[in-house]
Design a protein around this motif. Structure first.
Motif, PDB file in Angstrom:
ATOM      1  N   THR A 155      24.535  43.616  37.129  1.00 59.85           N
ATOM      2  CA  THR A 155      25.157  43.325  35.845  1.00 59.85           C
ATOM      3  C   THR A 155      25.895  42.001  35.929  1.00 59.85           C
ATOM      4  OG1 THR A 155      26.694  44.176  34.156  1.00 59.85           O
ATOM      5  CG2 THR A 155      27.289  44.544  36.450  1.00 59.85           C
ATOM      6  N   ASP A 156      26.244  41.442  34.778  1.00 60.94           N
ATOM      7  CA  ASP A 156      26.977  40.175  34.785  1.00 60.94           C
ATOM      8  C   ASP A 156      28.459  40.359  34.493  1.00 60.94           C
ATOM      9  OD1 ASP A 156      26.800  40.781  32.104  1.00 60.94           O
ATOM     10  OD2 ASP A 156      26.218  38.775  31.466  1.00 60.94           O
ATOM     11  N   TYR A 157      28.891  41.626  34.307  1.00 61.65           N
ATOM     12  CA  TYR A 157      30.334  41.862  34.137  1.00 61.65           C
ATOM     13  C   TYR A 157      30.668  43.288  34.517  1.00 61.65           C
ATOM     14  CZ  TYR A 157      29.507  44.505  29.816  1.00 61.65           C
ATOM     15  OH  TYR A 157      29.099  45.440  28.899  1.00 61.65           O
ATOM     16  N   ILE A 158      31.916  43.518  34.863  1.00 59.96           N
ATOM     17  CA  ILE A 158      32.456  44.837  35.178  1.00 59.96           C
ATOM     18  C   ILE A 158      33.577  45.124  34.188  1.00 59.96           C
ATOM     19  CG2 ILE A 158      33.807  46.140  36.886  1.00 59.96           C
ATOM     20  CD1 ILE A 158      32.167  44.664  39.056  1.00 59.96           C
ATOM     21  N   ASP A 159      33.622  46.344  33.678  1.00 58.54           N
ATOM     22  CA  ASP A 159      34.589  46.655  32.623  1.00 58.54           C
ATOM     23  C   ASP A 159      36.023  46.708  33.134  1.00 58.54           C
ATOM     24  OD1 ASP A 159      32.876  47.360  30.107  1.00 58.54           O
ATOM     25  OD2 ASP A 159      31.870  48.321  31.804  1.00 58.54           O
ATOM     26  N   VAL A 160      36.249  47.375  34.260  1.00 60.27           N
ATOM     27  CA  VAL A 160      37.593  47.433  34.857  1.00 60.27           C
ATOM     28  C   VAL A 160      37.453  47.205  36.354  1.00 60.27           C
ATOM     29  CG1 VAL A 160      39.698  48.767  35.167  1.00 60.27           C
ATOM     30  CG2 VAL A 160      38.320  49.113  33.110  1.00 60.27           C
ATOM     31  N   TYR A 161      38.188  46.238  36.849  1.00 64.27           N
ATOM     32  CA  TYR A 161      38.133  45.873  38.269  1.00 64.27           C
ATOM     33  C   TYR A 161      39.533  45.997  38.823  1.00 64.27           C
ATOM     34  CZ  TYR A 161      36.000  43.359  42.222  1.00 64.27           C
ATOM     35  OH  TYR A 161      35.481  43.006  43.447  1.00 64.27           O
ATOM     36  N   ARG A 162      39.659  46.691  39.965  1.00 65.94           N
ATOM     37  CA  ARG A 162      41.008  46.997  40.456  1.00 65.94           C
ATOM     38  C   ARG A 162      41.062  46.974  41.977  1.00 65.94           C
ATOM     39  NH1 ARG A 162      42.268  51.426  37.670  1.00 65.94           N
ATOM     40  NH2 ARG A 162      40.219  51.682  36.741  1.00 65.94           N
ATOM     41  N   PRO A 163      42.186  46.552  42.559  1.00 69.48           N
ATOM     42  CA  PRO A 163      42.381  46.770  43.996  1.00 69.48           C
ATOM     43  C   PRO A 163      42.553  48.261  44.239  1.00 69.48           C
ATOM     44  CG  PRO A 163      44.377  45.862  43.005  1.00 69.48           C
ATOM     45  CD  PRO A 163      43.334  45.844  41.938  1.00 69.48           C
ATOM     46  N   GLY A 164      41.834  48.783  45.246  1.00 65.87           N
ATOM     47  CA  GLY A 164      41.922  50.203  45.520  1.00 65.87           C
ATOM     48  C   GLY A 164      43.315  50.636  45.928  1.00 65.87           C
ATOM     49  N   ARG A 165      44.018  49.777  46.617  1.00 68.67           N
ATOM     50  CA  ARG A 165      45.416  49.969  46.989  1.00 68.67           C
ATOM     51  C   ARG A 165      46.066  48.602  47.014  1.00 68.67           C
ATOM     52  NH1 ARG A 165      43.980  54.412  46.194  1.00 68.67           N
ATOM     53  NH2 ARG A 165      44.105  56.282  47.520  1.00 68.67           N
ATOM     54  N   PRO A 166      47.359  48.493  46.716  1.00 73.55           N
ATOM     55  CA  PRO A 166      48.030  47.207  46.840  1.00 73.55           C
ATOM     56  C   PRO A 166      47.958  46.712  48.285  1.00 73.55           C
ATOM     57  CG  PRO A 166      49.389  48.764  45.613  1.00 73.55           C
ATOM     58  CD  PRO A 166      48.265  49.551  46.201  1.00 73.55           C
ATOM     59  N   ASP A 167      47.691  45.438  48.459  1.00 75.81           N
ATOM     60  CA  ASP A 167      47.658  44.828  49.788  1.00 75.81           C
ATOM     61  C   ASP A 167      49.087  44.448  50.173  1.00 75.81           C
ATOM     62  OD1 ASP A 167      47.392  43.177  52.008  1.00 75.81           O
ATOM     63  OD2 ASP A 167      45.602  42.166  51.256  1.00 75.81           O
ATOM     64  N   PRO A 168      49.649  45.050  51.218  1.00 78.91           N
ATOM     65  CA  PRO A 168      51.047  44.763  51.572  1.00 78.91           C
ATOM     66  C   PRO A 168      51.285  43.321  51.991  1.00 78.91           C
ATOM     67  CG  PRO A 168      49.982  46.042  53.299  1.00 78.91           C
ATOM     68  CD  PRO A 168      49.027  46.024  52.149  1.00 78.91           C
ATOM     69  N   GLU A 169      50.207  42.606  52.322  1.00 79.29           N
ATOM     70  CA  GLU A 169      50.344  41.215  52.761  1.00 79.29           C
ATOM     71  C   GLU A 169      50.202  40.219  51.627  1.00 79.29           C
ATOM     72  OE1 GLU A 169      51.244  40.618  55.837  1.00 79.29           O
ATOM     73  OE2 GLU A 169      51.170  42.783  56.240  1.00 79.29           O
ATOM     74  N   VAL A 170      49.876  40.676  50.431  1.00 80.63           N
ATOM     75  CA  VAL A 170      49.633  39.772  49.302  1.00 80.63           C
ATOM     76  C   VAL A 170      50.463  40.223  48.104  1.00 80.63           C
ATOM     77  CG1 VAL A 170      47.885  38.806  47.752  1.00 80.63           C
ATOM     78  CG2 VAL A 170      47.272  39.371  50.113  1.00 80.63           C
ATOM     79  N   PRO A 171      51.338  39.370  47.586  1.00 76.34           N
ATOM     80  CA  PRO A 171      52.101  39.752  46.395  1.00 76.34           C
ATOM     81  C   PRO A 171      51.164  40.163  45.269  1.00 76.34           C
ATOM     82  CG  PRO A 171      52.966  37.719  47.340  1.00 76.34           C
ATOM     83  CD  PRO A 171      51.676  38.014  48.059  1.00 76.34           C
ATOM     84  N   ILE A 172      51.521  41.209  44.558  1.00 76.91           N
ATOM     85  CA  ILE A 172      50.654  41.701  43.493  1.00 76.91           C
ATOM     86  C   ILE A 172      50.419  40.623  42.445  1.00 76.91           C
ATOM     87  CG2 ILE A 172      52.513  42.676  42.083  1.00 76.91           C
ATOM     88  CD1 ILE A 172      49.012  44.212  42.720  1.00 76.91           C
ATOM     89  N   GLU A 173      51.407  39.740  42.268  1.00 75.99           N
ATOM     90  CA  GLU A 173      51.249  38.668  41.281  1.00 75.99           C
ATOM     91  C   GLU A 173      50.072  37.751  41.615  1.00 75.99           C
ATOM     92  OE1 GLU A 173      55.502  40.045  41.114  1.00 75.99           O
ATOM     93  OE2 GLU A 173      54.065  39.559  42.713  1.00 75.99           O
ATOM     94  N   GLU A 174      49.831  37.509  42.906  1.00 79.61           N
ATOM     95  CA  GLU A 174      48.719  36.651  43.298  1.00 79.61           C
ATOM     96  C   GLU A 174      47.380  37.322  43.011  1.00 79.61           C
ATOM     97  OE1 GLU A 174      48.889  35.102  47.234  1.00 79.61           O
ATOM     98  OE2 GLU A 174      50.998  34.494  47.081  1.00 79.61           O
TER      99      GLU A 174
END
Length: 351
Positions: free
Chosen positions: A115-134
């Motif tokens: 497909t050329d798009y995904i309807d909802v894309y999400r991190p499976g869990r927050p990455d503790p090494e990467v601020p969620i804002e990034e």
């Protein structure tokens, strides 16, 4: 590249189908039956389908691609989790939600899904090494480019949800919610409703415990690769206690002429139109029973009966083993705890 609108990609569904168990973690599954089950769900009006790129190392996405072949892309809302890291032997080694990793993971998922798009894309869990804002910033760029329609999160606490939503509107938050797991009611559900964020509730049957089909005999027959063998709620005295609760729920279900699974799923759905139960049916038989829950119009008496059978906080054992539970942002003390429930859905809210 066509730019797809990012608003309300989850507006319609009353029930979603989670594909994790079709790929791994619940023991062997039959690919042909999996594809046929997905297609049966489509034929019965299910639109939301969720999997992760790490499940079977892309296997879930390939199943979904096969099931959708020859159908209109718009017939399905595809929700994908990314970020989990694997090794060749199958081990799980952490998370990676850096912006460059987000875009790389998406490129592979789009190819596997066809497909050329995904309807909802999400991190499976927050990455503790990467601020969620990034991470959300990178996802926002992908929304603008038309590669994804909406941004989701999974197992995040209220504070993380607010921080993410301040960067870019979040479509929905995916989190476990069932008669056995009501910690979301303390703060996370209130926050989601305040921000207008849909909740996709995975585990409405608590990984089978609330299905009405589980038993201690079946527990002993689990294959070693089934991760439920390690979950606290499936262990020893905890399992015995929890199955007694299920029998109480069965008596309530019988009174209303439904199955245990249908009452458990319908209870989750009854918490509001902004809560979408995500069932993990792996076969057409399981799917048919789950679909029956969508036809149930629970009156207040049925809701009360379900909650009396399984009181708030009655389940024995945590929903994950301690090392995994400690990684969940949603399980911080200010976000979890089966204490006082929040009011039911405010009818003025639009999902």
């Amino acid at each position: 590249m066509n730019v797809h609108p990012a608003s309300d990609p989850l507006r319609a569904p009353s029930l979603g189908l989670g594909l994790m168990g079709m790929s791994e973690l619940y023991g062997p599954a039959d690919d042909a039956e999996s594809v046929t089950t997905i297609q049966a769900a489509l034929d019965h009006g299910v639109r939301l389908f969720e999997t992760g790129d790490a499940y079977g190392m892309g296997h879930g996405e390939l199943l979904l691609r096969d099931a959708l072949r020859g159908r209109r892309r718009e017939s399905a809302l595809i929700s994908i989790r990314f970020g989990a890291l694997r090794e060749p032997g199958g081990g799980w080694t952490g998370s990676d939600s850096r912006p460059v990793a987000v875009k790389n993971a998406l490129a592979y998922s789009l190819r596997r899904l066809g497909t050329d798009y995904i309807d909802v894309y999400r991190p499976g869990r927050p990455d503790p090494e990467v601020p969620i804002e990034e991470t959300i910033g990178a996802l926002g760029e992908l929304v603008k480019a038309g590669y994804i329609r909406g941004i989701g999160l999974s197992e995040v606490g209220a504070d993380t949800l607010r921080r993410a939503h301040a960067v870019h509107p979040v479509t929905d938050v995916q989190i476990e919610y069932s008669l056995f797991s009501r910690g979301i009611e303390q703060e996370i559900l209130l926050t989601a409703r305040e921000l207008g964020i849909t909740v996709t509730a995975y585990g409405p049957l608590s990984r089978g415990l609330l299905s009405g089909h589980w038993s201690e005999t079946r527990q002993r027959q689990l294959p070693p690769e089934d991760f439920r063998t390690a979950l606290p709620r499936f262990q020893g005295a905890n399992l015995t206690h929890n199955l007694a609760l299920v029998e109480a729920l069965r008596r309530a279900a019988t009174t209303y002429g439904v199955t245990v699974a249908q009452l458990a799923i319908a209870w989750v759905a009854a918490q509001g139109p902004d809560v979408i139960p995500l069932v993990g049916a792996r076969t057409r038989r399981q799917l048919a029973e789950a679909l029956g829950a969508t036809a149930i119009d629970l009156d207040p008496g049925a809701l009360t009966a379900a909650e009396q059978a399984v009181p708030l906080g009655a389940a024995a054992g945590e929903r994950y083993m301690a090392p995994l539970l400690s990684l969940l942002d949603s399980e911080r003390p200010d976000n979890s705890g089966d204490r006082a429930p929040v009011p039911l859905h405010n009818p003025s809210h639009t999902a």
